[in-house]
Design a protein around this motif. Structure first.
Motif, PDB file in Angstrom:
ATOM      1  N   ASP A 173       0.913  -1.267   0.153  1.00 11.23           N
ATOM      2  CA  ASP A 173      -0.016   0.005   0.069  1.00 11.23           C
ATOM      3  C   ASP A 173       0.905   1.221  -0.031  1.00 11.23           C
ATOM      4  O   ASP A 173       0.500   2.269  -0.698  1.00 11.23           O
ATOM      5  N   SER A 174       1.824   1.257   0.803  1.00 10.48           N
ATOM      6  CA  SER A 174       2.766   2.384   0.994  1.00 10.48           C
ATOM      7  C   SER A 174       3.423   2.625  -0.270  1.00 10.48           C
ATOM      8  O   SER A 174       3.734   3.679  -0.964  1.00 10.48           O
ATOM      9  N   PHE A 175       4.126   1.494  -0.831  1.00 15.20           N
ATOM     10  CA  PHE A 175       4.898   1.783  -2.019  1.00 15.20           C
ATOM     11  C   PHE A 175       4.029   2.047  -3.478  1.00 15.20           C
ATOM     12  O   PHE A 175       4.511   2.854  -4.248  1.00 15.20           O
ATOM     13  N   ASP A 176       2.815   1.634  -3.662  1.00 11.41           N
ATOM     14  CA  ASP A 176       1.895   1.940  -4.433  1.00 11.41           C
ATOM     15  C   ASP A 176       1.705   3.382  -4.223  1.00 11.41           C
ATOM     16  O   ASP A 176       1.740   4.287  -5.243  1.00 11.41           O
ATOM     17  N   LYS A 177       1.610   3.993  -3.202  1.00  9.08           N
ATOM     18  CA  LYS A 177       1.256   5.418  -2.875  1.00  9.08           C
ATOM     19  C   LYS A 177       2.461   6.317  -3.252  1.00  9.08           C
ATOM     20  O   LYS A 177       2.451   7.312  -3.874  1.00  9.08           O
ATOM     21  N   ILE A 178       3.724   5.781  -2.854  1.00  8.57           N
ATOM     22  CA  ILE A 178       5.047   6.561  -3.269  1.00  8.57           C
ATOM     23  C   ILE A 178       5.046   6.600  -4.877  1.00  8.57           C
ATOM     24  O   ILE A 178       5.432   7.740  -5.255  1.00  8.57           O
ATOM     25  N   GLU A 179       5.000   5.497  -5.486  1.00 12.78           N
ATOM     26  CA  GLU A 179       5.078   5.425  -6.742  1.00 12.78           C
ATOM     27  C   GLU A 179       4.003   6.496  -7.414  1.00 12.78           C
ATOM     28  O   GLU A 179       4.339   7.099  -8.219  1.00 12.78           O
ATOM     29  N   GLU A 180       2.961   6.358  -6.997  1.00  7.46           N
ATOM     30  CA  GLU A 180       1.781   7.534  -7.550  1.00  7.46           C
ATOM     31  C   GLU A 180       2.297   8.809  -7.555  1.00  7.46           C
ATOM     32  O   GLU A 180       1.955   9.730  -8.039  1.00  7.46           O
ATOM     33  N   LEU A 181       2.790   9.041  -6.071  1.00  9.11           N
ATOM     34  CA  LEU A 181       3.331  10.491  -5.941  1.00  9.11           C
ATOM     35  C   LEU A 181       4.702  10.849  -6.541  1.00  9.11           C
ATOM     36  O   LEU A 181       5.072  12.211  -6.477  1.00  9.11           O
ATOM     37  N   GLY A 182       5.426   9.834  -7.255  1.00  8.09           N
ATOM     38  CA  GLY A 182       6.698  10.386  -7.911  1.00  8.09           C
ATOM     39  C   GLY A 182       8.010  10.157  -6.915  1.00  8.09           C
ATOM     40  O   GLY A 182       8.880  10.887  -7.290  1.00  8.09           O
ATOM     41  N   GLY A 183       7.724   9.630  -5.914  1.00  7.57           N
ATOM     42  CA  GLY A 183       8.909   9.634  -4.832  1.00  7.57           C
ATOM     43  C   GLY A 183       9.851   8.262  -4.875  1.00  7.57           C
ATOM     44  O   GLY A 183       9.546   7.596  -5.735  1.00  7.57           O
ATOM     45  N   PHE A 184      10.436   8.199  -4.052  1.00  6.60           N
ATOM     46  CA  PHE A 184      11.368   7.040  -3.918  1.00  6.60           C
ATOM     47  C   PHE A 184      11.489   6.688  -2.523  1.00  6.60           C
ATOM     48  O   PHE A 184      11.130   7.281  -1.682  1.00  6.60           O
ATOM     49  N   ALA A 185      12.197   5.345  -2.039  1.00  3.07           N
ATOM     50  CA  ALA A 185      12.226   4.909  -0.908  1.00  3.07           C
ATOM     51  C   ALA A 185      13.315   3.931  -0.780  1.00  3.07           C
ATOM     52  O   ALA A 185      13.706   3.450  -1.645  1.00  3.07           O
ATOM     53  N   TYR A 186      13.925   3.811   0.450  1.00  6.92           N
ATOM     54  CA  TYR A 186      14.972   2.872   0.993  1.00  6.92           C
ATOM     55  C   TYR A 186      14.561   2.144   1.963  1.00  6.92           C
ATOM     56  O   TYR A 186      13.852   2.733   2.986  1.00  6.92           O
ATOM     57  N   ILE A 282       9.670  27.704  -3.107  1.00 10.56           N
ATOM     58  CA  ILE A 282      11.200  27.908  -2.999  1.00 10.56           C
ATOM     59  C   ILE A 282      11.943  27.554  -4.093  1.00 10.56           C
ATOM     60  O   ILE A 282      11.398  26.482  -4.971  1.00 10.56           O
ATOM     61  N   GLN A 283      13.086  27.952  -4.686  1.00 16.73           N
ATOM     62  CA  GLN A 283      13.539  27.509  -5.934  1.00 16.73           C
ATOM     63  C   GLN A 283      13.867  26.283  -5.654  1.00 16.73           C
ATOM     64  O   GLN A 283      14.277  25.732  -4.867  1.00 16.73           O
ATOM     65  N   ASP A 284      14.171  25.733  -7.036  1.00 18.61           N
ATOM     66  CA  ASP A 284      14.345  24.260  -7.074  1.00 18.61           C
ATOM     67  C   ASP A 284      15.709  24.006  -6.868  1.00 18.61           C
ATOM     68  O   ASP A 284      16.276  22.958  -6.057  1.00 18.61           O
ATOM     69  N   GLY A 285      16.588  24.737  -7.115  1.00 23.53           N
ATOM     70  CA  GLY A 285      18.044  24.588  -6.943  1.00 23.53           C
ATOM     71  C   GLY A 285      18.493  23.308  -7.517  1.00 23.53           C
ATOM     72  O   GLY A 285      18.278  22.757  -8.698  1.00 23.53           O
ATOM     73  N   SER A 286      19.252  22.577  -6.590  1.00 21.44           N
ATOM     74  CA  SER A 286      19.796  21.292  -7.069  1.00 21.44           C
ATOM     75  C   SER A 286      18.786  20.292  -6.702  1.00 21.44           C
ATOM     76  O   SER A 286      19.340  19.051  -6.811  1.00 21.44           O
ATOM     77  N   ALA A 287      17.579  20.432  -6.233  1.00 29.96           N
ATOM     78  CA  ALA A 287      16.928  19.519  -5.603  1.00 29.96           C
ATOM     79  C   ALA A 287      16.532  18.568  -6.834  1.00 29.96           C
ATOM     80  O   ALA A 287      16.404  17.101  -6.420  1.00 29.96           O
ATOM     81  N   PRO A 288      15.989  18.904  -8.051  1.00 35.01           N
ATOM     82  CA  PRO A 288      15.856  17.870  -8.986  1.00 35.01           C
ATOM     83  C   PRO A 288      17.088  16.864  -9.404  1.00 35.01           C
ATOM     84  O   PRO A 288      17.076  15.545  -9.715  1.00 35.01           O
ATOM     85  N   ASP A 289      18.527  17.448  -9.054  1.00 27.52           N
ATOM     86  CA  ASP A 289      19.620  16.652  -9.453  1.00 27.52           C
ATOM     87  C   ASP A 289      19.917  15.509  -8.309  1.00 27.52           C
ATOM     88  O   ASP A 289      20.360  14.561  -8.565  1.00 27.52           O
ATOM     89  N   VAL A 290      19.468  16.053  -7.067  1.00 28.73           N
ATOM     90  CA  VAL A 290      19.442  15.085  -5.943  1.00 28.73           C
ATOM     91  C   VAL A 290      18.667  13.908  -6.131  1.00 28.73           C
ATOM     92  O   VAL A 290      19.102  12.771  -5.830  1.00 28.73           O
ATOM     93  N   MET A 291      17.484  14.256  -6.785  1.00 34.93           N
ATOM     94  CA  MET A 291      16.447  12.965  -7.037  1.00 34.93           C
ATOM     95  C   MET A 291      16.940  12.231  -8.241  1.00 34.93           C
ATOM     96  O   MET A 291      17.106  10.903  -7.851  1.00 34.93           O
ATOM     97  N   LYS A 292      17.709  12.648  -9.261  1.00 38.61           N
ATOM     98  CA  LYS A 292      18.553  12.019 -10.122  1.00 38.61           C
ATOM     99  C   LYS A 292      19.505  11.140  -9.424  1.00 38.61           C
ATOM    100  O   LYS A 292      19.898   9.923  -9.689  1.00 38.61           O
ATOM    101  N   ALA A 293      20.382  11.659  -8.647  1.00 41.29           N
ATOM    102  CA  ALA A 293      21.572  10.950  -7.949  1.00 41.29           C
ATOM    103  C   ALA A 293      21.011   9.899  -7.016  1.00 41.29           C
ATOM    104  O   ALA A 293      21.800   8.888  -7.223  1.00 41.29           O
ATOM    105  N   LEU A 294      20.037   9.988  -6.435  1.00 41.19           N
ATOM    106  CA  LEU A 294      19.439   8.947  -5.459  1.00 41.19           C
ATOM    107  C   LEU A 294      19.012   7.807  -6.435  1.00 41.19           C
ATOM    108  O   LEU A 294      19.483   6.484  -6.234  1.00 41.19           O
ATOM    109  N   GLN A 295      18.370   8.069  -7.549  1.00 41.73           N
ATOM    110  CA  GLN A 295      17.962   7.155  -8.735  1.00 41.73           C
ATOM    111  C   GLN A 295      19.019   6.475  -9.311  1.00 41.73           C
ATOM    112  O   GLN A 295      18.919   5.251  -9.405  1.00 41.73           O
TER     113      GLN A 295
END
Length: 392
Positions: A173-186, A282-295
């Motif tokens: 249930d959690s992973f389906d929701k995270i996927e729907e919201l476009g997030g990641f998890a470990y 708030i400005q995005d800054g490097s936040a999208p790059d952090v997402m990419k790095a984690l992925q």
């Protein structure tokens, strides 16, 4: 109970996948080459930015730091990327989802200060906390703030870049929701569930095969609550088939009080770091790059030998030829040893197969699907992400 009937249905599939991937190497095939998660990085432009995604800012009567104090302490210690990841069990869901954004901490506090905490002997959140929360601006602090929680109704899982905080008892249930919201998890501290509930590597493999949003698992929790987590990570990665389904290793402070702050630094590798956040105000800054790095595994772990020890050396280049990987480290006079580690399916354990700054394909046993480096000095050790062996 963490295990569910839903999960058990596909354990056989995971086992078959592991056997299938191993078959290509069982005959001693040496026509292999390295694949590295770092191969697309321009090392001449890369900066090294300490991060922590597993912190608990005093919402469960811990007696530690409030949210703004947690931000301040990690800022003081030089961290550049931070998540205030409270247990989902301590979130008053009618009033908030996450401790985010930092620029609205005072408003969040006003919403919850008179709410009774269900698990704190009738105390309100104001009574639990040290003082009223204060706003913090990640841009002014030169940091990237990441939204997230520690989902705690099932196997504790660090969820980032999304607002899901549902306290449910089923991982799916959690992973389906995270996927729907476009997030990641470990997965957080898996050793806890191996020790207490008898979860097997195949339980994790099944979930990794189901969900791309699962990016890896912890190999260090606090100083080292579960020493078997490194070998367990290696075993899971081997069963997954190496490069067929890469997963990344992480360390986590799991900070509840000052005593557990500063024990791990996931070093995110980025070009042109800019502070910011994905919050629309708030400005995005490097936040999208952090997402990419984690992925994509653009990181390594710095494990200090003593609390608060900052990095004594950095990886400044990873040269990957088809049959060789060579590491370059600044301050290499502070490095005592480099070990190359892998899972040995014959012994079902992790072993060191080589030492030195460089490793050849021929140094890696035919039945191994990856190696990772441990670069050790007196101040601490760097743990790289895996380098995978693939068929040419």
């Amino acid at each position: 109970m963490v295990t569910t009937s839903k999960l058990m249905n596909s354990l056989l599939l995971a086992s078959v996948c592991g056997i299938f991937f191993l078959a290509g190497y069982a005959d001693g095939n040496s026509d292999r080459k390295f694949w590295s998660p770092y191969e697309d990085l321009n090392w001449s432009e890369i900066g090294h930015y300490d991060s922590e995604f597993h912190t608990h800012p005093n919402m469960g009567d811990y007696g530690g730091h409030d949210p703004h104090q947690t931000v301040d302490r990690y800022h003081e210690e030089g961290y550049k990327i931070l998540t205030l990841a409270e247990h989902s069990s301590h979130i008053p869901h009618d009033h908030m989802n996450t401790i985010y954004p930092w620029t609205e901490l005072s408003q969040i506090y006003e919403r919850i200060k008179d709410v009774t905490h269900e698990g704190a002997d009738g105390q309100t959140y104001a009574e639990i906390h040290n003082e009223p929360w204060e706003d913090r601006d990640p841009v002014e602090l030169g940091m990237v703030s990441v939204e997230g929680n520690e989902l705690s109704g099932h196997h504790h899982t660090i969820s980032v870049f999304n607002l899901w905080s549902g306290h449910v008892d089923d991982e799916l249930d959690s992973f389906d929701k995270i996927e729907e919201l476009g997030g990641f998890a470990y997965f957080a501290h898996p050793g806890r569930y191996v020790e207490r509930l008898g979860l097997t590597a195949h339980w994790y493999v099944d979930l990794y095969l189901r969900y791309d949003i699962l990016i890896g698992q912890s190999v260090y929790n606090r100083e080292d609550n579960h020493p078997g987590d490194r070998a367990f990570y290696d075993k899971i990665q081997h069963i997954l088939g190496g490069a067929e389904r890469p997963i990344w290793l992480y360390g986590e402070d799991d900070m509840h009080t000052e005593r557990t702050l500063g024990w791990n630094r996931d070093v995110i590798l980025l070009e042109n770091f800019r502070p910011g956040s994905l919050h629309p105000d708030i400005q995005d800054g490097s936040a999208p790059d952090v997402m990419k790095a984690l992925q994509n595994g653009y990181s390594y772990l710095w494990k200090p030998s003593e609390q608060y020890n900052k990095r004594a050396f950095n990886i400044t280049d990873v040269e990957v030829e088809d049959h060789r990987v060579t590491l370059t480290v600044d301050n290499d006079d502070l490095v005592n040893e480099i070990r190359w580690r892998t899972h040995n399916p014959d012994t079902d354990d992790t072993e060191t197969v080589h030492r030195g700054f460089s490793i050849s394909e021929s140094d890696v046993p035919d039945n191994s699907l990856f190696v990772r480096a441990e670069i050790e000095g007196s101040e601490g050790t760097i743990y790289t992400q895996p380098f995978y062996l693939t068929s040419e």
